[in-house]
Enzyme design. Structure first.
Site, PDB file in Angstrom:
ATOM      1  N   ARG A  12     -10.474   0.791   8.489  1.00 45.41           N
ATOM      2  CA  ARG A  12     -10.137  -0.596   8.813  1.00 45.41           C
ATOM      3  C   ARG A  12     -11.283  -1.316   9.498  1.00 45.41           C
ATOM      4  O   ARG A  12     -11.171  -2.525   9.751  1.00 45.41           O
ATOM      5  CB  ARG A  12      -8.917  -0.626   9.735  1.00 45.41           C
ATOM      6  N   ARG A  66      10.806  -0.218  12.186  1.00 44.81           N
ATOM      7  CA  ARG A  66       9.429  -0.308  12.716  1.00 44.81           C
ATOM      8  C   ARG A  66       9.343  -1.487  13.666  1.00 44.81           C
ATOM      9  O   ARG A  66       9.540  -2.634  13.278  1.00 44.81           O
ATOM     10  CB  ARG A  66       8.437  -0.484  11.556  1.00 44.81           C
ATOM     11  N   ARG A 113      -1.117  -9.085  13.190  1.00 42.84           N
ATOM     12  CA  ARG A 113      -1.640  -7.982  12.372  1.00 42.84           C
ATOM     13  C   ARG A 113      -2.407  -8.527  11.159  1.00 42.84           C
ATOM     14  O   ARG A 113      -3.440  -7.986  10.759  1.00 42.84           O
ATOM     15  CB  ARG A 113      -0.495  -7.070  11.911  1.00 42.84           C
ATOM     16  N   ARG A 161      11.254  -5.802   5.609  1.00 39.15           N
ATOM     17  CA  ARG A 161      11.115  -4.374   5.895  1.00 39.15           C
ATOM     18  C   ARG A 161      11.592  -4.069   7.315  1.00 39.15           C
ATOM     19  O   ARG A 161      12.270  -3.069   7.557  1.00 39.15           O
ATOM     20  CB  ARG A 161       9.640  -3.977   5.731  1.00 39.15           C
ATOM     21  N   LYS A 215       0.835  -1.216   0.000  1.00 41.16           N
ATOM     22  CA  LYS A 215       0.000   0.000   0.000  1.00 41.16           C
ATOM     23  C   LYS A 215       0.870   1.266   0.000  1.00 41.16           C
ATOM     24  O   LYS A 215       0.590   2.207  -0.731  1.00 41.16           O
ATOM     25  CB  LYS A 215      -0.925   0.041   1.218  1.00 41.16           C
TER      26      LYS A 215
HETATM   27  P1  AMP Z   1      -0.084   0.679   9.103  1.00 37.74           P
HETATM   28  O1  AMP Z   1       1.092   1.599   8.962  1.00 37.74           O
HETATM   29  O2  AMP Z   1      -1.252   1.110   8.269  1.00 37.74           O
HETATM   30  O3  AMP Z   1       0.282  -0.774   8.881  1.00 37.74           O
HETATM   31  O4  AMP Z   1      -0.577   0.785  10.626  1.00 37.74           O
HETATM   32  C1  AMP Z   1       0.261   0.410  11.701  1.00 37.74           C
HETATM   33  C2  AMP Z   1      -0.583   0.213  12.954  1.00 37.74           C
HETATM   34  O5  AMP Z   1      -1.237   1.452  13.279  1.00 37.74           O
HETATM   35  C3  AMP Z   1      -1.704  -0.808  12.847  1.00 37.74           C
HETATM   36  O6  AMP Z   1      -1.256  -2.131  13.101  1.00 37.74           O
HETATM   37  C4  AMP Z   1      -2.679  -0.306  13.906  1.00 37.74           C
HETATM   38  O7  AMP Z   1      -2.236  -0.657  15.209  1.00 37.74           O
HETATM   39  C5  AMP Z   1      -2.562   1.214  13.785  1.00 37.74           C
HETATM   40  N1  AMP Z   1      -3.531   1.769  12.784  1.00 37.74           N
HETATM   41  C6  AMP Z   1      -3.246   2.357  11.588  1.00 37.74           C
HETATM   42  N2  AMP Z   1      -4.366   2.739  10.935  1.00 37.74           N
HETATM   43  C7  AMP Z   1      -5.400   2.361  11.736  1.00 37.74           C
HETATM   44  C8  AMP Z   1      -6.825   2.434  11.623  1.00 37.74           C
HETATM   45  N3  AMP Z   1      -7.422   2.961  10.525  1.00 37.74           N
HETATM   46  N4  AMP Z   1      -7.577   1.949  12.651  1.00 37.74           N
HETATM   47  C9  AMP Z   1      -7.012   1.418  13.748  1.00 37.74           C
HETATM   48  N5  AMP Z   1      -5.683   1.283  13.921  1.00 37.74           N
HETATM   49  C10 AMP Z   1      -4.867   1.750  12.930  1.00 37.74           C
END
Ligand code: AMP
Length: 191
Positions: free
Chosen positions: A89, A134, A146, A128, A14
């Site tokens: 989400r 991260r 996740r 990554r 993404k």
């Molecule tokens: P990402 O960078 O999109 O993979 O997000 C990393 C982490 O941030 C996720 O595993 C969640 O813990 C939190 N997170 C990001 N976007 C959301 C969302 N829309 N709703 C809830 N938690 C989120």
């Protein structure tokens, strides 16, 4: 406005494909993961609470992310459109996003869903984690949590938008260029 959701499990590409799309179409990139990581870097109360959940591979509460997205949309009144990456989400986030866009007399135009096998996702995320720093990309158990969280809650997002015929599935394996070409074709048919 042209608003797009780039949808897919963690590690589906993404972030990479978002960069290609915003560069080509001049959309405003809205990544809730990035917004949350900025809060963590700035050591805000929200950031400290979010980090605890993010480090366990769990979702941050709906009200927290919805509030952040509302502020972000309001802060960009000149935007030609938004690319939502990692949001919505949950079904509650979908409903809230529809309401936020309706206030701007706008809507989601397309949901592009990247599809990648679980083994390929784990391989990519561990790769990554070795370079990105991260903390949620280093441990295979957290990565699998996740992916499970994605399947448990987030597939409801595809179901939600499917009722409006807005979801297009795109194979997320292959070269970055070939995947981008497939995404571009779908966008160009609707923009
Ligand atoms: P990402 O960078 O999109 O993979 O997000 C990393 C982490 O941030 C996720 O595993 C969640 O813990 C939190 N997170 C990001 N976007 C959301 C969302 N829309 N709703 C809830 N938690 C989120």
């Amino acid at each position: 406005m042209f608003n797009l959701i780039l949808f897919g499990p963690p590690g589906s590409g993404k972030g990479t494909q978002s960069e290609n799309i915003i560069a080509a179409y001049g959309l405003q990139h809205l990544s809730t993961g990035n917004l949350l990581r900025t809060e963590i870097t700035n050591q805000t109360t929200l950031g400290l609470e979010a980090k605890r959940l993010m480090d366990q591979g769990q979702l941050v509460p709906d009200q927290v992310v919805i509030g952040m997205v509302g502020n972000f949309i309001d802060a960009h009144p000149e935007a030609k459109g938004f690319l939502f990456d990692g949001f919505p989400r949950t079904t509650a986030q979908c409903v809230a996003l529809d309401a936020l866009l309706k206030e701007k007399a706008s809507e989601i135009n397309i949901v592009l869903a990247l599809e990648v096998s679980e083994e390929e996702l784990v391989k990519r995320l561990l790769g990554r984690g070795a370079t990105s720093g991260r903390s949620d990309d280093i441990n295979e158990d957290i990565i699998r949590a996740r992916i499970k969280e994605y399947h448990d809650k987030t597939t409801a997002v595809a179901t939600y938008y499917a009722q409006f015929n807005k979801v297009v599935h795109v194979k997320g394996e292959g070269t970055i260029e070939s995947i981008y070409a497939d995404l571009k074709k779908e966008i160009d048919e609707r923009i």
